[in-house]
Design a protein around this motif. Sequence first.
Motif, PDB file in Angstrom:
ATOM      1  N   VAL A  52       0.823  -1.213   0.000  1.00  0.00           N
ATOM      2  CA  VAL A  52       0.000   0.000   0.000  1.00  0.00           C
ATOM      3  C   VAL A  52       0.858   1.264   0.000  1.00  0.00           C
ATOM      4  O   VAL A  52       0.563   2.234  -0.719  1.00  0.00           O
ATOM      5  CB  VAL A  52      -0.996  -0.018   1.184  1.00  0.00           C
ATOM      6  CG1 VAL A  52      -0.288  -0.026   2.527  1.00  0.00           C
ATOM      7  CG2 VAL A  52      -1.971   1.144   1.095  1.00  0.00           C
ATOM      8  N   CYS A  53       1.945   1.278   0.756  1.00  0.00           N
ATOM      9  CA  CYS A  53       2.853   2.431   0.758  1.00  0.00           C
ATOM     10  C   CYS A  53       3.610   2.519  -0.560  1.00  0.00           C
ATOM     11  O   CYS A  53       3.795   3.613  -1.112  1.00  0.00           O
ATOM     12  CB  CYS A  53       3.818   2.326   1.935  1.00  0.00           C
ATOM     13  SG  CYS A  53       5.215   3.478   1.905  1.00  0.00           S
ATOM     14  N   VAL A  93       3.923   4.866   9.058  1.00  0.00           N
ATOM     15  CA  VAL A  93       5.100   5.466   8.418  1.00  0.00           C
ATOM     16  C   VAL A  93       5.156   5.005   6.973  1.00  0.00           C
ATOM     17  O   VAL A  93       4.966   3.819   6.684  1.00  0.00           O
ATOM     18  CB  VAL A  93       6.410   5.061   9.134  1.00  0.00           C
ATOM     19  CG1 VAL A  93       7.624   5.555   8.341  1.00  0.00           C
ATOM     20  CG2 VAL A  93       6.457   5.595  10.550  1.00  0.00           C
ATOM     21  N   CYS A  94       5.415   5.947   6.068  1.00  0.00           N
ATOM     22  CA  CYS A  94       5.636   5.624   4.655  1.00  0.00           C
ATOM     23  C   CYS A  94       6.676   6.608   4.144  1.00  0.00           C
ATOM     24  O   CYS A  94       6.389   7.791   3.966  1.00  0.00           O
ATOM     25  CB  CYS A  94       4.335   5.740   3.858  1.00  0.00           C
ATOM     26  SG  CYS A  94       4.511   5.393   2.085  1.00  0.00           S
ATOM     27  N   SER A 111       8.655  11.757   3.128  1.00  0.00           N
ATOM     28  CA  SER A 111       7.770  10.929   3.940  1.00  0.00           C
ATOM     29  C   SER A 111       6.335  11.374   3.739  1.00  0.00           C
ATOM     30  O   SER A 111       6.064  12.558   3.511  1.00  0.00           O
ATOM     31  CB  SER A 111       8.125  11.046   5.428  1.00  0.00           C
ATOM     32  OG  SER A 111       9.428  10.579   5.685  1.00  0.00           O
ATOM     33  N   MET A 112       5.418  10.433   3.836  1.00  0.00           N
ATOM     34  CA  MET A 112       4.005  10.758   3.731  1.00  0.00           C
ATOM     35  C   MET A 112       3.471  11.251   5.072  1.00  0.00           C
ATOM     36  O   MET A 112       3.790  10.700   6.124  1.00  0.00           O
ATOM     37  CB  MET A 112       3.197   9.522   3.306  1.00  0.00           C
ATOM     38  CG  MET A 112       1.689   9.766   3.247  1.00  0.00           C
ATOM     39  SD  MET A 112       0.718   8.243   3.156  1.00  0.00           S
ATOM     40  CE  MET A 112       1.056   7.742   1.475  1.00  0.00           C
ATOM     41  N   ASN A 113       2.661  12.284   5.033  1.00  0.00           N
ATOM     42  CA  ASN A 113       1.842  12.646   6.180  1.00  0.00           C
ATOM     43  C   ASN A 113       0.648  11.701   6.152  1.00  0.00           C
ATOM     44  O   ASN A 113      -0.239  11.833   5.306  1.00  0.00           O
ATOM     45  CB  ASN A 113       1.389  14.102   6.068  1.00  0.00           C
ATOM     46  CG  ASN A 113       0.533  14.541   7.239  1.00  0.00           C
ATOM     47  OD1 ASN A 113      -0.238  13.763   7.798  1.00  0.00           O
ATOM     48  ND2 ASN A 113       0.646  15.808   7.610  1.00  0.00           N
ATOM     49  N   VAL A 114       0.633  10.714   7.050  1.00  0.00           N
ATOM     50  CA  VAL A 114      -0.385   9.667   6.963  1.00  0.00           C
ATOM     51  C   VAL A 114      -1.774  10.176   7.327  1.00  0.00           C
ATOM     52  O   VAL A 114      -2.768   9.487   7.089  1.00  0.00           O
ATOM     53  CB  VAL A 114      -0.008   8.454   7.845  1.00  0.00           C
ATOM     54  CG1 VAL A 114       1.254   7.791   7.321  1.00  0.00           C
ATOM     55  CG2 VAL A 114       0.149   8.857   9.305  1.00  0.00           C
ATOM     56  N   GLU A 118      -0.604  13.187   1.896  1.00  0.00           N
ATOM     57  CA  GLU A 118       0.286  13.994   1.069  1.00  0.00           C
ATOM     58  C   GLU A 118       1.737  13.768   1.480  1.00  0.00           C
ATOM     59  O   GLU A 118       2.043  13.615   2.664  1.00  0.00           O
ATOM     60  CB  GLU A 118      -0.060  15.481   1.213  1.00  0.00           C
ATOM     61  CG  GLU A 118      -1.473  15.839   0.786  1.00  0.00           C
ATOM     62  CD  GLU A 118      -1.696  15.631  -0.700  1.00  0.00           C
ATOM     63  OE1 GLU A 118      -0.730  15.843  -1.467  1.00  0.00           O
ATOM     64  OE2 GLU A 118      -2.816  15.255  -1.095  1.00  0.00           O
ATOM     65  N   PHE A 119       2.634  13.773   0.486  1.00  0.00           N
ATOM     66  CA  PHE A 119       4.056  13.646   0.772  1.00  0.00           C
ATOM     67  C   PHE A 119       4.667  15.014   1.027  1.00  0.00           C
ATOM     68  O   PHE A 119       4.288  16.007   0.403  1.00  0.00           O
ATOM     69  CB  PHE A 119       4.780  12.956  -0.385  1.00  0.00           C
ATOM     70  CG  PHE A 119       4.594  11.466  -0.402  1.00  0.00           C
ATOM     71  CD1 PHE A 119       5.484  10.635   0.260  1.00  0.00           C
ATOM     72  CD2 PHE A 119       3.517  10.900  -1.064  1.00  0.00           C
ATOM     73  CE1 PHE A 119       5.308   9.259   0.260  1.00  0.00           C
ATOM     74  CE2 PHE A 119       3.329   9.528  -1.073  1.00  0.00           C
ATOM     75  CZ  PHE A 119       4.228   8.698  -0.407  1.00  0.00           C
TER      76      PHE A 119
END
Length: 226
Positions: A52-53, A93-94, A111-114, A118-119
């Motif tokens: 998924v990430c 975390v992604c 990094s993605m803001n989960v 948005e990255f």
Amino acid sequence: MVATATFGLSACGEGNEATSDAAAGAATQVGAEGGPQVAGAAALNIADGPDVCFRAIAQHLGPDAKVAEINSFFSSGEAIDSSDDEPQGQLTVCSVQYQDPADARKLLGTSMNVQTGEFEAPSRIDITVTGGDASEFKLADYIIPLAQVNAAGLAPFMEAQKGPMGKIYSSFAWSGVRLMSPGVFSDVHVLRLDIDGRLATNDIKESGYAEFAVDGTTLKSNNLEP
């Protein structure tokens, strides 16, 4: 004799922190299957697939992006880890380290803001070479096209482990899916699958992992059992 070097990655600027070790070696290139598009941040869960990430990163950077490392971590749930407040399986975390498309000598990280999906703006990652000649370092030895990484291929293995892991753990959860760059223990990229659980015998929390080739199906090492 093959000369090896170890390099450390440290983020410069705001928005990203990452460290890793790597040793010289060519990345194995294996074809990957495409996955469905990521619909939205609120639904990001390992139940949607172990990749998924990876799909979110491909959507953000494009499948042709050349990546060094990817880290995706998921909540084990409070019943397994009392520090995990999120529901079990939720993406926490992604992050990705990838070759700068404007300068092939450099790495960027984001990094993605989960919460929003948005990255963040990319940050430069400084590469420090230790144990080797820095002038001979080639970033190309430590990156792989994202399209050649098939994290979705881990799903059948995960399904097959329900029975065996259910005998060891009273409850367990898959807590991480990572693309690891070449390093001391492997001269090629590997996919790492992490597990957390409570032992059925005494309720002690234990962790384990398994490593695969980037095709997501070729098992290289199995350390899921404590």
